[in-house]
Design an enzyme around this catalytic site. Structure first.
Site, mmCIF file in Angstrom:
data_model
loop_
_atom_site.group_PDB
_atom_site.id
_atom_site.type_symbol
_atom_site.label_atom_id
_atom_site.label_comp_id
_atom_site.label_asym_id
_atom_site.label_seq_id
_atom_site.Cartn_x
_atom_site.Cartn_y
_atom_site.Cartn_z
ATOM 1 N N GLY A 1 61.703 -88.597 -48.141
ATOM 2 C CA GLY A 1 62.040 -87.177 -48.003
ATOM 3 C C GLY A 1 60.836 -86.282 -48.279
ATOM 4 O O GLY A 1 60.632 -85.261 -47.619
ATOM 5 N N ASP A 2 60.024 -86.682 -49.246
ATOM 6 C CA ASP A 2 58.822 -85.894 -49.562
ATOM 7 C C ASP A 2 57.842 -85.961 -48.397
ATOM 8 O O ASP A 2 57.197 -84.967 -48.042
ATOM 9 C CB ASP A 2 58.154 -86.428 -50.834
ATOM 10 C CG ASP A 2 59.118 -86.467 -52.002
ATOM 11 O OD1 ASP A 2 60.025 -85.615 -52.050
ATOM 12 O OD2 ASP A 2 58.986 -87.366 -52.854
ATOM 13 N N GLY B 1 68.005 -90.032 -42.362
ATOM 14 C CA GLY B 1 67.575 -91.403 -42.647
ATOM 15 C C GLY B 1 67.302 -92.169 -41.355
ATOM 16 O O GLY B 1 66.558 -91.710 -40.483
ATOM 17 N N GLY C 1 56.325 -88.250 -58.315
ATOM 18 C CA GLY C 1 56.967 -86.960 -58.573
ATOM 19 C C GLY C 1 57.159 -86.307 -57.214
ATOM 20 O O GLY C 1 56.216 -86.277 -56.403
ATOM 21 N N GLY D 1 67.348 -90.411 -37.877
ATOM 22 C CA GLY D 1 66.398 -89.368 -37.485
ATOM 23 C C GLY D 1 66.598 -88.100 -38.300
ATOM 24 O O GLY D 1 66.821 -88.150 -39.512
HETATM 25 O O1 KDG Z 1 61.171 -88.000 -54.166
HETATM 26 C C1 KDG Z 1 60.719 -89.150 -54.769
HETATM 27 C C2 KDG Z 1 61.027 -88.917 -56.188
HETATM 28 O O2 KDG Z 1 62.324 -89.346 -56.447
HETATM 29 C C3 KDG Z 1 60.148 -89.536 -57.182
HETATM 30 O O3 KDG Z 1 58.803 -89.459 -56.882
HETATM 31 C C4 KDG Z 1 60.442 -89.093 -58.567
HETATM 32 O O4 KDG Z 1 60.317 -86.761 -58.683
HETATM 33 C C5 KDG Z 1 60.991 -87.729 -58.795
HETATM 34 C C6 KDG Z 1 62.369 -87.626 -59.212
HETATM 35 O O5 KDG Z 1 62.602 -86.821 -60.092
HETATM 36 O O6 KDG Z 1 63.240 -88.316 -58.695
#
Ligand code: KDG
Length: 317
Positions: free
Chosen positions: A259-260, A230, A34, A233
């Site tokens: 990205g997270d 990406g 998530g 950079g």
């Molecule tokens: O950012 C990574 C997410 O894509 C993954 O963990 C799942 O939260 C998510 C989503 O809704 O895509």
């Protein structure tokens, strides 16, 4: 005290072990994923305290989500167990060696039933950062209202608001996302976006580079705009100054979650009082670590991992 509070949906994640069509997969790894909880884990591994607010079903997958986050020292005491809906699922396949394919089974999930009542205003008001993403408002009206209420609470208390646009085309169209998220972009102190996500709001020409996109996005309100490029950079537009960071050369195994990791790295260093160059370098390094192994969050770095990466890179950043 909690440093970062976040809210959103965390799902059970099945990852096929074999490359090819999912119908031929025989074995899956089971984990969770998530975007918001990935950030919570990311900042926790970098030394901060984070809390995650969300709903899971009263089922084995919900238990897995809570146990996994708790095992990573994320505070899940405000997570709601909803007996009325199942925990959402995500299935990750690999159509070919370098093409990850993600499917959601989350419609009417417990996570999408998040609502303003689930928030703990005291927790948000006492935090240093509220982190939200553009995924949650796309899940349902009540989830959108919960994000709005959380942001309003944070702003009222002077808490730093961080937004990762995280556009998901499986959830809404670009036009609906732009309309639905504009108000959040304006309310945020920091916005994280890819170039394509920045273009949702800026309406500029395709030829606009990352610096122009960042400036246009900043014109909507945020003091800090971080554009993720990406393998090229990243770029930061903070308090009117543009900074560019080179990527760390790593071998990509699974790009999901980069990205997270980037957001977690930037936020953790900002909260630690690092200068803007350092925040951006750490964000890039965290993103690089995240792609080196399978899983949405498993390879999120600790401080020691970042040091190793800095040393292997050989560049003084
Ligand atoms: O950012 C990574 C997410 O894509 C993954 O963990 C799942 O939260 C998510 C989503 O809704 O895509």
């Amino acid at each position: 005290m909690t440093d970062l509070v976040t809210l959103g949906e965390t799902m059970a994640l099945f990852t096929a072990r074999r490359t090819g069509l999912l119908r031929h997969a025989r074995d899956f790894d089971l984990g969770v994923g998530g975007a918001e909880s990935n950030v919570a884990i990311g900042v926790t591994r970098l030394g901060l305290r984070a809390a995650w607010i969300g709903r899971v079903g009263d089922d084995e997958f919900g238990a897995l989500v809570r146990a996994t986050l708790a095992g990573e020292h994320v505070d899940v005491s405000r997570a709601v167990v909803d007996a009325g809906a199942p925990t959402g699922l995500m299935v990750k396949g690999r159509r070919s060696a370098d093409a990850v394919d993600v499917r959601y089974y989350r419609s009417a999930s417990a996570g999408s039933r998040l609502r303003p009542d689930d928030l703990d205003p005291g927790l948000i008001r006492a935090a240093r950062v509220l982190h939200v993403t553009g995924i949650t408002p796309a899940l349902s009206d009540s989830a959108r209202d919960a994000v709005r209420a959380a942001v309003a609470e944070a702003r009222d208390a002077g808490v730093f608001v961080s937004l990762d646009v995280n556009y998901r085309r499986a959830l809404w169209t670009p036009g609906a996302a732009a309309a639905g998220l504009r108000e959040l972009v304006a309310a945020a102190d920091a916005v994280f976006a890819t170039e394509a996500e920045a273009r949702l709001f800026t309406g500029g020409p395709e030829s606009d580079g990352p610096a122009a996109l960042a400036r246009s996005l900043a014109a909507l309100g945020p003091r800090h705009v971080l554009v993720k490029l990406g393998a090229r950079g990243a770029l930061a537009f903070c308090d009117g100054v543009v900074r560019r960071a080179e990527p760390y050369p790593v071998t990509e195994v699974d790009p999901v979650g980069a990205g997270d990791a980037f957001a977690a790295g930037w936020l953790a260093d900002r909260l630690a009082g690092a200068d803007p160059e350092r925040c951006l370098a750490t964000a890039c390094a965290a993103g690089a670590c995240a792609v080196t192994a399978s899983g949405d969050w498993e390879s999120l770095p600790r401080r020691a991992d970042l040091e190793l990466l800095h040393r292997a890179d050989g560049v003084d950043r």
